[in-house]
Design a protein around this motif. Sequence first.
Motif, PDB file in Angstrom:
ATOM      1  N   PHE A 154       0.729  -1.095   0.058  1.00  0.00           N
ATOM      2  CA  PHE A 154      -0.237   0.249   0.165  1.00  0.00           C
ATOM      3  C   PHE A 154       1.025   1.426  -0.070  1.00  0.00           C
ATOM      4  CE2 PHE A 154      -2.420   3.322   1.973  1.00  0.00           C
ATOM      5  CZ  PHE A 154      -3.803   3.255   1.253  1.00  0.00           C
ATOM      6  N   HIS A 155       2.032   1.559   0.934  1.00  0.00           N
ATOM      7  CA  HIS A 155       2.755   2.446   1.104  1.00  0.00           C
ATOM      8  C   HIS A 155       3.898   2.715   0.328  1.00  0.00           C
ATOM      9  CE1 HIS A 155       0.334   4.047   4.288  1.00  0.00           C
ATOM     10  NE2 HIS A 155       0.354   3.059   5.103  1.00  0.00           N
ATOM     11  N   GLY A 156       4.411   1.329  -0.444  1.00  0.00           N
ATOM     12  CA  GLY A 156       5.346   1.472  -1.409  1.00  0.00           C
ATOM     13  C   GLY A 156       6.945   1.579  -0.505  1.00  0.00           C
ATOM     14  N   LYS A 157       7.763   2.434  -1.182  1.00  0.00           N
ATOM     15  CA  LYS A 157       8.961   2.777  -0.630  1.00  0.00           C
ATOM     16  C   LYS A 157       9.110   3.459   0.812  1.00  0.00           C
ATOM     17  CE  LYS A 157      13.392   4.791  -2.356  1.00  0.00           C
ATOM     18  NZ  LYS A 157      13.999   5.700  -3.456  1.00  0.00           N
ATOM     19  N   PRO A 158       8.220   4.271   1.074  1.00  0.00           N
ATOM     20  CA  PRO A 158       8.530   4.901   2.468  1.00  0.00           C
ATOM     21  C   PRO A 158       8.456   3.630   3.588  1.00  0.00           C
ATOM     22  CG  PRO A 158       6.892   6.155   1.314  1.00  0.00           C
ATOM     23  CD  PRO A 158       7.047   4.867   0.627  1.00  0.00           C
ATOM     24  N   TYR A 159       7.238   2.802   3.204  1.00  0.00           N
ATOM     25  CA  TYR A 159       7.421   1.768   4.320  1.00  0.00           C
ATOM     26  C   TYR A 159       8.531   0.782   4.234  1.00  0.00           C
ATOM     27  CZ  TYR A 159       5.638  -1.638   7.907  1.00  0.00           C
ATOM     28  OH  TYR A 159       5.555  -2.502   8.819  1.00  0.00           O
ATOM     29  N   ILE A 160       8.757   0.515   3.110  1.00  0.00           N
ATOM     30  CA  ILE A 160      10.080  -0.452   2.950  1.00  0.00           C
ATOM     31  C   ILE A 160      11.349   0.183   3.398  1.00  0.00           C
ATOM     32  CG2 ILE A 160      11.729  -1.441   1.031  1.00  0.00           C
ATOM     33  CD1 ILE A 160       9.280  -1.778  -0.784  1.00  0.00           C
ATOM     34  N   GLU A 161      11.392   1.526   3.370  1.00  0.00           N
ATOM     35  CA  GLU A 161      12.740   2.007   4.092  1.00  0.00           C
ATOM     36  C   GLU A 161      12.388   1.951   5.619  1.00  0.00           C
ATOM     37  OE1 GLU A 161      15.413   2.747   2.479  1.00  0.00           O
ATOM     38  OE2 GLU A 161      14.858   1.980   0.477  1.00  0.00           O
ATOM     39  N   TYR A 162      11.366   2.226   6.016  1.00  0.00           N
ATOM     40  CA  TYR A 162      11.022   2.412   7.295  1.00  0.00           C
ATOM     41  C   TYR A 162      11.370   1.012   8.004  1.00  0.00           C
ATOM     42  CZ  TYR A 162       8.009   2.439  11.741  1.00  0.00           C
ATOM     43  OH  TYR A 162       7.843   2.257  12.863  1.00  0.00           O
ATOM     44  N   ARG A 163      11.040  -0.177   7.411  1.00  0.00           N
ATOM     45  CA  ARG A 163      10.946  -1.348   8.005  1.00  0.00           C
ATOM     46  C   ARG A 163      12.465  -1.752   8.024  1.00  0.00           C
ATOM     47  NH1 ARG A 163       8.492  -6.937   5.107  1.00  0.00           N
ATOM     48  NH2 ARG A 163       9.082  -8.338   6.800  1.00  0.00           N
ATOM     49  N   LYS A 164      13.363  -1.374   7.068  1.00  0.00           N
ATOM     50  CA  LYS A 164      14.622  -1.436   6.931  1.00  0.00           C
ATOM     51  C   LYS A 164      15.297  -0.926   8.030  1.00  0.00           C
ATOM     52  CE  LYS A 164      15.165  -2.294   2.120  1.00  0.00           C
ATOM     53  NZ  LYS A 164      15.842  -1.775   0.728  1.00  0.00           N
ATOM     54  N   ARG A 165      15.004   0.207   8.618  1.00  0.00           N
ATOM     55  CA  ARG A 165      15.993   1.113   9.450  1.00  0.00           C
ATOM     56  C   ARG A 165      15.154   0.967  10.881  1.00  0.00           C
ATOM     57  NH1 ARG A 165      13.235   5.261   6.389  1.00  0.00           N
ATOM     58  NH2 ARG A 165      11.587   6.405   7.555  1.00  0.00           N
ATOM     59  N   THR A 166      14.180   0.388  10.925  1.00  0.00           N
ATOM     60  CA  THR A 166      13.252   0.586  12.520  1.00  0.00           C
ATOM     61  C   THR A 166      13.233  -1.000  12.764  1.00  0.00           C
ATOM     62  OG1 THR A 166      12.350   2.368  11.602  1.00  0.00           O
ATOM     63  CG2 THR A 166      11.534   1.383  13.645  1.00  0.00           C
ATOM     64  N   PRO A 167      13.516  -1.339  14.171  1.00  0.00           N
ATOM     65  CA  PRO A 167      13.340  -2.660  14.571  1.00  0.00           C
ATOM     66  C   PRO A 167      11.957  -2.948  14.880  1.00  0.00           C
ATOM     67  CG  PRO A 167      15.255  -1.496  15.881  1.00  0.00           C
ATOM     68  CD  PRO A 167      14.203  -0.555  14.956  1.00  0.00           C
ATOM     69  N   MET A 168      11.741  -4.185  14.834  1.00  0.00           N
ATOM     70  CA  MET A 168      10.258  -4.759  15.091  1.00  0.00           C
ATOM     71  C   MET A 168       9.881  -4.384  16.592  1.00  0.00           C
ATOM     72  SD  MET A 168       8.650  -8.516  14.517  1.00  0.00           S
ATOM     73  CE  MET A 168       8.889  -8.639  12.824  1.00  0.00           C
ATOM     74  N   PHE A 169      10.638  -5.074  17.577  1.00  0.00           N
ATOM     75  CA  PHE A 169       9.962  -4.807  18.896  1.00  0.00           C
ATOM     76  C   PHE A 169      10.829  -4.082  19.761  1.00  0.00           C
ATOM     77  CE2 PHE A 169       7.873  -8.780  17.593  1.00  0.00           C
ATOM     78  CZ  PHE A 169       6.480  -8.230  17.885  1.00  0.00           C
ATOM     79  N   ILE A 170      12.494  -4.467  19.576  1.00  0.00           N
ATOM     80  CA  ILE A 170      13.525  -3.853  20.770  1.00  0.00           C
ATOM     81  C   ILE A 170      13.767  -2.675  20.168  1.00  0.00           C
ATOM     82  CG2 ILE A 170      15.799  -4.234  21.564  1.00  0.00           C
ATOM     83  CD1 ILE A 170      13.901  -6.675  22.248  1.00  0.00           C
ATOM     84  N   PRO A 171      13.527  -1.601  21.063  1.00  0.00           N
ATOM     85  CA  PRO A 171      13.677  -0.219  20.728  1.00  0.00           C
ATOM     86  C   PRO A 171      15.367   0.030  20.051  1.00  0.00           C
ATOM     87  CG  PRO A 171      12.431  -0.260  22.554  1.00  0.00           C
ATOM     88  CD  PRO A 171      13.162  -1.640  22.435  1.00  0.00           C
ATOM     89  N   ARG A 172      15.155   0.984  19.314  1.00  0.00           N
ATOM     90  CA  ARG A 172      16.744   1.288  18.970  1.00  0.00           C
ATOM     91  C   ARG A 172      17.135   2.558  19.826  1.00  0.00           C
ATOM     92  NH1 ARG A 172      16.831   2.304  13.484  1.00  0.00           N
ATOM     93  NH2 ARG A 172      18.707   3.563  13.573  1.00  0.00           N
ATOM     94  N   ILE A 173      18.244   2.843  19.900  1.00  0.00           N
ATOM     95  CA  ILE A 173      18.716   3.922  20.827  1.00  0.00           C
ATOM     96  C   ILE A 173      18.604   5.274  20.372  1.00  0.00           C
ATOM     97  CG2 ILE A 173      20.915   5.067  21.930  1.00  0.00           C
ATOM     98  CD1 ILE A 173      22.246   2.314  21.834  1.00  0.00           C
ATOM     99  N   THR A 174      18.578   5.417  19.148  1.00  0.00           N
ATOM    100  CA  THR A 174      18.180   6.807  18.437  1.00  0.00           C
ATOM    101  C   THR A 174      17.076   6.416  17.585  1.00  0.00           C
ATOM    102  OG1 THR A 174      20.034   6.367  16.616  1.00  0.00           O
ATOM    103  CG2 THR A 174      20.569   7.539  18.552  1.00  0.00           C
ATOM    104  N   PRO A 175      16.255   7.468  17.344  1.00  0.00           N
ATOM    105  CA  PRO A 175      14.908   7.288  16.578  1.00  0.00           C
ATOM    106  C   PRO A 175      15.162   7.281  14.778  1.00  0.00           C
ATOM    107  CG  PRO A 175      15.029   9.385  17.309  1.00  0.00           C
ATOM    108  CD  PRO A 175      16.147   8.756  17.933  1.00  0.00           C
ATOM    109  N   ALA A 176      14.710   6.393  14.361  1.00  0.00           N
ATOM    110  CA  ALA A 176      14.660   6.405  12.873  1.00  0.00           C
ATOM    111  C   ALA A 176      14.241   7.756  12.229  1.00  0.00           C
ATOM    112  CB  ALA A 176      13.844   5.054  12.084  1.00  0.00           C
TER     113      ALA A 176
END
Length: 253
Positions: A221-243
């Motif tokens: 549905f969202h295309g590239k924005p979500y694909i890039e978001y998925r690559k840089r953002t963890p599923m469950f374990i929070p990252r130290i710095t925000p995407a």
Amino acid sequence: MSRILSFAYGIACYLLFLATYAYFIGFMGNLVVPTTLDGTPRVPVVWAVLCNAGLIAAFGVQHSVMARPAFKRVWTAIVPQHLERSTYVLFSCIALFALCWFWQPMGGTIWHVDTPVLRNVFYGVFAIGGLMVPAASLLINHFDLFGVRQVWLHLRGKPYVHLTFATPGPYRYVRHPLYIGFLLVFWSTPDMTLAHVLVAAGLTAYILAAIPFEERDLETFHGKPYIEYRKRTPMFIPRITPAAQPPEQTESE
């Protein structure tokens, strides 16, 4: 169905969700509601396991199948487009309430915490999880998710416009804060019984199985924005710095 009746139907389904979710929290925490997760076993443990597993499976199948685009394309030939989401919420509430109402206590103890401070810690995490679920949805598409926005636009005679992709607050750190809230509700208990571990494990397995399908639909549905978001953002374990967020987009109606 008239616009006013459609709006009333959507609001009724939303209120049913609020009541069902509150009942589910009470069920998981063995609080207030008449049917709770734990209690005196009423049937042999084998039958209890089969019954409870069937209730979990029924909820999972309904919740997942009705959310898939292929099902929606067929379903909206019967149910008007503006009522599709509200009807999904209705059936989800029925499936979840059935799980709570027909659940069979099983007895048995996996762990039991006696220390008052630790018990309060478990209860506190449980409460945080219960609040995270509505809070996470309010940050993105709460009223769209539960069908209210659709019937409101229909009442006003405006066409439905899909919401743009955004990653506010915790969504910049993890992709699924709403599911994290559910996981905290499932597992945060000072008194883990056989029945509790069954429902927690079953619903956790459902979430883990459903996420790939959900994310595939979001990518489509969202295309590239979500694909890039998925690559840089963890599923469950929070990252130290925000995407980094994608450029802000505005919604037009």
